[in-house]
Motif scaffolding. Structure first.
Motif, PDB file in Angstrom:
ATOM      1  N   ARG A   1       0.825  -1.201   0.000  1.00 30.10           N
ATOM      2  CA  ARG A   1       0.000   0.000   0.000  1.00 30.10           C
ATOM      3  C   ARG A   1       0.868   1.264   0.000  1.00 30.10           C
ATOM      4  N   GLN A   2       1.940   1.246   0.785  1.00 28.22           N
ATOM      5  CA  GLN A   2       2.814   2.427   0.834  1.00 28.22           C
ATOM      6  C   GLN A   2       3.525   2.629  -0.496  1.00 28.22           C
ATOM      7  N   ALA A   3       3.979   1.528  -1.100  1.00 21.95           N
ATOM      8  CA  ALA A   3       4.645   1.633  -2.399  1.00 21.95           C
ATOM      9  C   ALA A   3       3.675   2.148  -3.462  1.00 21.95           C
ATOM     10  N   PHE A   4       2.422   1.690  -3.412  1.00 23.14           N
ATOM     11  CA  PHE A   4       1.410   2.134  -4.367  1.00 23.14           C
ATOM     12  C   PHE A   4       1.108   3.617  -4.189  1.00 23.14           C
ATOM     13  N   ALA A   5       1.030   4.042  -2.917  1.00 21.92           N
ATOM     14  CA  ALA A   5       0.734   5.459  -2.651  1.00 21.92           C
ATOM     15  C   ALA A   5       1.886   6.356  -3.086  1.00 21.92           C
ATOM     16  N   VAL A   6       3.117   5.931  -2.796  1.00 23.36           N
ATOM     17  CA  VAL A   6       4.290   6.734  -3.163  1.00 23.36           C
ATOM     18  C   VAL A   6       4.425   6.857  -4.675  1.00 23.36           C
ATOM     19  N   SER A   7       4.026   5.793  -5.410  1.00 23.28           N
ATOM     20  CA  SER A   7       4.152   5.814  -6.877  1.00 23.28           C
ATOM     21  C   SER A   7       3.073   6.659  -7.535  1.00 23.28           C
ATOM     22  N   GLY A   8       2.140   7.194  -6.743  1.00 24.01           N
ATOM     23  CA  GLY A   8       1.069   7.999  -7.324  1.00 24.01           C
ATOM     24  C   GLY A   8      -0.031   7.170  -7.946  1.00 24.01           C
ATOM     25  N   GLY A   9      -0.204   5.934  -7.473  1.00 23.72           N
ATOM     26  CA  GLY A   9      -1.262   5.073  -8.002  1.00 23.72           C
ATOM     27  C   GLY A   9      -0.854   4.324  -9.251  1.00 23.72           C
ATOM     28  N   ASP A  10       0.424   4.172  -9.499  1.00 21.74           N
ATOM     29  CA  ASP A  10       0.905   3.442 -10.676  1.00 21.74           C
ATOM     30  C   ASP A  10       0.657   1.943 -10.481  1.00 21.74           C
ATOM     31  N   PRO A  11      -0.140   1.288 -11.346  1.00 18.50           N
ATOM     32  CA  PRO A  11      -0.427  -0.143 -11.169  1.00 18.50           C
ATOM     33  C   PRO A  11       0.797  -1.029 -11.360  1.00 18.50           C
ATOM     34  N   PHE A  12       1.826  -0.513 -12.005  1.00 14.14           N
ATOM     35  CA  PHE A  12       3.046  -1.301 -12.245  1.00 14.14           C
ATOM     36  C   PHE A  12       4.187  -0.853 -11.329  1.00 14.14           C
ATOM     37  N   PHE A  13       3.833  -0.427 -10.120  1.00 11.84           N
ATOM     38  CA  PHE A  13       4.849   0.148  -9.223  1.00 11.84           C
ATOM     39  C   PHE A  13       5.919  -0.867  -8.840  1.00 11.84           C
ATOM     40  N   LEU A  14       5.591  -2.150  -8.822  1.00 11.36           N
ATOM     41  CA  LEU A  14       6.583  -3.152  -8.446  1.00 11.36           C
ATOM     42  C   LEU A  14       7.637  -3.352  -9.540  1.00 11.36           C
ATOM     43  N   PHE A  15       7.330  -2.912 -10.742  1.00  6.58           N
ATOM     44  CA  PHE A  15       8.236  -3.155 -11.868  1.00  6.58           C
ATOM     45  C   PHE A  15       8.965  -1.889 -12.298  1.00  6.58           C
ATOM     46  N   ARG A  16       8.930  -0.853 -11.458  1.00 12.83           N
ATOM     47  CA  ARG A  16       9.630   0.380 -11.780  1.00 12.83           C
ATOM     48  C   ARG A  16      11.034   0.422 -11.194  1.00 12.83           C
ATOM     49  N   SER A  17      11.331  -0.484 -10.299  1.00 14.72           N
ATOM     50  CA  SER A  17      12.653  -0.512  -9.663  1.00 14.72           C
ATOM     51  C   SER A  17      13.421  -1.745 -10.118  1.00 14.72           C
ATOM     52  N   PRO A  18      14.676  -1.581 -10.535  1.00 10.10           N
ATOM     53  CA  PRO A  18      15.466  -2.756 -10.938  1.00 10.10           C
ATOM     54  C   PRO A  18      15.636  -3.775  -9.812  1.00 10.10           C
ATOM     55  N   ILE A  19      15.766  -3.287  -8.578  1.00  7.94           N
ATOM     56  CA  ILE A  19      15.968  -4.216  -7.450  1.00  7.94           C
ATOM     57  C   ILE A  19      14.720  -5.049  -7.220  1.00  7.94           C
ATOM     58  N   SER A  20      13.539  -4.421  -7.251  1.00  4.39           N
ATOM     59  CA  SER A  20      12.306  -5.185  -7.040  1.00  4.39           C
ATOM     60  C   SER A  20      12.076  -6.163  -8.185  1.00  4.39           C
ATOM     61  N   ILE A  21      12.450  -5.786  -9.398  1.00  7.22           N
ATOM     62  CA  ILE A  21      12.325  -6.715 -10.532  1.00  7.22           C
ATOM     63  C   ILE A  21      13.223  -7.928 -10.325  1.00  7.22           C
ATOM     64  N   VAL A  22      14.452  -7.699  -9.841  1.00  4.25           N
ATOM     65  CA  VAL A  22      15.372  -8.810  -9.569  1.00  4.25           C
ATOM     66  C   VAL A  22      14.782  -9.746  -8.519  1.00  4.25           C
ATOM     67  N   PHE A  23      14.213  -9.180  -7.452  1.00  7.43           N
ATOM     68  CA  PHE A  23      13.611 -10.007  -6.393  1.00  7.43           C
ATOM     69  C   PHE A  23      12.449 -10.836  -6.945  1.00  7.43           C
ATOM     70  N   LEU A  24      11.604 -10.228  -7.754  1.00 12.37           N
ATOM     71  CA  LEU A  24      10.449 -10.943  -8.300  1.00 12.37           C
ATOM     72  C   LEU A  24      10.887 -12.037  -9.266  1.00 12.37           C
ATOM     73  N   VAL A  25      11.893 -11.747 -10.088  1.00 14.15           N
ATOM     74  CA  VAL A  25      12.403 -12.768 -11.007  1.00 14.15           C
ATOM     75  C   VAL A  25      13.023 -13.924 -10.234  1.00 14.15           C
ATOM     76  N   LEU A  26      13.770 -13.603  -9.166  1.00 14.97           N
ATOM     77  CA  LEU A  26      14.355 -14.647  -8.330  1.00 14.97           C
ATOM     78  C   LEU A  26      13.274 -15.496  -7.664  1.00 14.97           C
ATOM     79  N   SER A  27      12.148 -14.896  -7.323  1.00 10.13           N
ATOM     80  CA  SER A  27      11.040 -15.658  -6.739  1.00 10.13           C
ATOM     81  C   SER A  27      10.558 -16.733  -7.697  1.00 10.13           C
ATOM     82  N   VAL A  28      10.403 -16.352  -8.968  1.00 10.55           N
ATOM     83  CA  VAL A  28       9.966 -17.324  -9.973  1.00 10.55           C
ATOM     84  C   VAL A  28      11.043 -18.381 -10.203  1.00 10.55           C
ATOM     85  N   VAL A  29      12.295 -17.946 -10.269  1.00 15.01           N
ATOM     86  CA  VAL A  29      13.400 -18.878 -10.499  1.00 15.01           C
ATOM     87  C   VAL A  29      13.492 -19.906  -9.368  1.00 15.01           C
TER      88      VAL A  29
END
Length: 531
Positions: free
Chosen positions: A483-511
């Motif tokens: 919720r905090q990340a969504f609010a800080v991003s200004g309501g961007d639905p793709f807020f988790l994919f705007r940061s390279p670090i969060s993308i790495v974490f999510l990709v590692l989750s799938v891997v």
């Protein structure tokens, strides 16, 4: 305040805290008393097959909180007791494995391979001394790694991870735990998702009821303590009742094996064990620092590593002290390392860590995570003082382990003969009492029994318990971060994919999920070919 001033403040918080009683005019701090009591009780429980440290921690936590209250002075005594139980149970678990070939926990199974053959040769005392020396050495090494690693890891997390990155990190941790624990990563994922679902029942971040089906009964959600104790403890108790009802056989009578008069462990023998202890302690610490893996894998890898190193006349599995040392050093070194993700990330690594987090959340004033090690010279960080106080209690427990742990461990061998038919009804009543003392509501008892039945069916279906428990605990943190990340991003639905670090974490989750699913399929195919 400087770093050493914080360390000294943590030490003083333990030794100059509230007094329990006065001895010869000298005040004895309550935190130290609780560490000693928890440590001795942990050895007794660890030496009792079918129980273990988590049982005592689960039952005692609500009672301790009710006794000490919700003041800042309650944190160190309660957590000191839990630390003492954790340390004592780790040492005591080797007793039934060595004396009676009865592993009280899965990781103690490897100890039986060499411990019980030594007992049959009349060297039970030497095996117990070897297990104690290896266990306390591995535990101390792991604690030193925790003290030096957790603060730096927390500082890195606090400096480089924002809300989106922290949410992705929690997702990665849950994926890792779900994939590693149990025989099926898919069942682990189902357990984790189900834990998040049940944790979402009741009042959420928007302060209105959700998924309550319009009932007041569920308006406040499921109390955390009832969910954790129900699935972990009551589920195991109900399973034991079912097994006892299905298989009504009296406990086996243990034949007394004559023992040798000389069962000491000389300094030269201890020196010969050090290479095995060192390597296994390093292996166990690395395994323990990863959330959810636990001490069973560490014991297995430590034993296998020691077996490759061994060149002695007595082979591993035939009763060699090196086998006992390699196993005990590995599974004991997990306990300290498991607190690395707890204190630096706020993510529990094993069941014992779950109860430390529960204690912190119930009492308040200490939130495990990166903020604990936030260091400023302008103002005092009380959480950092508590963290160094917790480290002090761990060192006190280690000193107890080095001094009186071995002797007390050999005294409590009789607990290995207590049958489950006697223990489980006592645990059942104590758990219900503890939950009622904490919640003071019969609704909590109903929730406890409901989660107990859930834990029972999860065990029957071979669905892992730990992913459910950790997901239930982390659900609130995950929702807050999202919720905090969504609010800080200004309501961007793709807020988790705007940061390279969060993308790495999510990709590692799938891997992680895909890797372990493929690995489990290969193991299943290999076992079917062998059979």
């Amino acid at each position: 305040m400087g770093v050493f001033e914080y360390v000294w403040a943590g030490v003083l918080a333990v030794f100059l805290g509230p007094e329990a009683f006065s001895l010869f005019g000298i005040g004895v701090p309550i935190t130290l008393v609780m560490v000693v009591f928890g440590f001795l009780l942990g050895i007794v429980i660890g030496a009792t097959p079918g129980l273990g440290g988590p049982f005592v921690m689960a039952v005692s936590l609500p009672i301790l909180i009710s006794f000490f209250g919700f003041t800042p002075d309650a944190l160190l005594p309660v957590m000191g007791f839990l630390v003492g139980v954790m340390k004592g149970a780790t040492v005591g678990g080797a007793v039934p494995a060595i004396l009676f070939n009865t592993p009280g926990t899965p990781d103690a199974l490897m100890t039986t391979l060499d411990g019980y053959p030594m007992t049959k040769r009349g060297n039970a005392g030497k095996a117990l001394r070897t297990a104690h020396f290896a266990s306390v050495s591995g535990d101390t090494f792991s604690d030193l790694v925790l003290f030096t690693t957790a603060p730096f890891l927390a500082i890195i997390v606090e400096s480089y991870l924002g809300f989106a990155e922290k949410a992705a990190l929690i997702v990665l941790s849950l994926s890792f735990v779900a994939a590693v624990v149990g025989a099926s990563p898919m069942k682990g994922l189902m357990a984790a998702f189900f834990g998040i679902l049940l944790a979402s029942v009741g009042t959420g971040e928007d302060l209105y009821p959700r998924m309550t089906m319009g009932t007041e009964f569920l308006a406040n959600g499921f109390p955390l303590i009832t969910a954790v104790l129900g699935v972990l403890i009551m589920g195991e108790v109900i399973t034991s009742f079912e097994e006892t009802w299905r298989d009504r056989r009296a406990a086996r009578v243990q034949n007394q094996i004559p023992q040798s008069d000389d069962n000491s462990l000389s300094w030269s023998e201890r020196k010969a064990l050090l290479p095995y202890i060192s390597v296994s302690a390093a292996v166990g610490t690395l395994i323990g620092a990863l959330p959810g893996i636990g001490s069973t894998l560490a014991a297995t890898l430590g034993y296998a590593t020691g077996q490759k190193m061994h060149k002695g006349p007595v082979k591993f599995g035939d009763g060699t002290p090196e086998g006992v040392a390699a196993t005990e050093a590995a599974n004991s070194s997990v306990s300290g390392a498991n607190l690395i993700p707890v204190l630096s990330l706020g993510i529990p690594g094993n069941v014992s860590a779950v109860f430390l987090i529960l204690a912190a959340e119930s009492i308040g004033g200490f939130n495990p995570g990166p903020s604990v090690f936030r260091f400023t010279t302008s103002e005092v960080n009380p959480e950092l003082v508590i963290a160094f106080g917790l480290f002090t209690t761990m060192m006190c427990a280690n000193i107890l382990n080095w001094t009186i742990g071995g002797q007390f461990m050999r005294w409590v061998g009789v607990m290995s003969k207590v049958p489950k038919q006697v223990l489980m009804p006592m645990v059942f009543l104590l758990t219900i009492t503890a939950v009622y003392v904490q919640e003071t509501s019969f609704d909590a008892i109903f929730f406890l029994l409901g989660f107990g039945l859930l834990g029972f069916f999860m065990r029957k279906l071979r669905v892992p318990i730990l992913p459910f428990v950790i997901a239930f605990i982390l659900a609130s943190n995950l929702e807050t971060a999202l919720r905090q990340a969504f609010a800080v991003s200004g309501g961007d639905p793709f807020f988790l994919f705007r940061s390279p670090i969060s993308i790495v974490f999510l990709v590692l989750s799938v891997v992680v999920i895909v890797f372990f699913m493929c690995g489990k399929k290969d193991e299943a195919a290999l076992s079917s070919e062998v059979s």
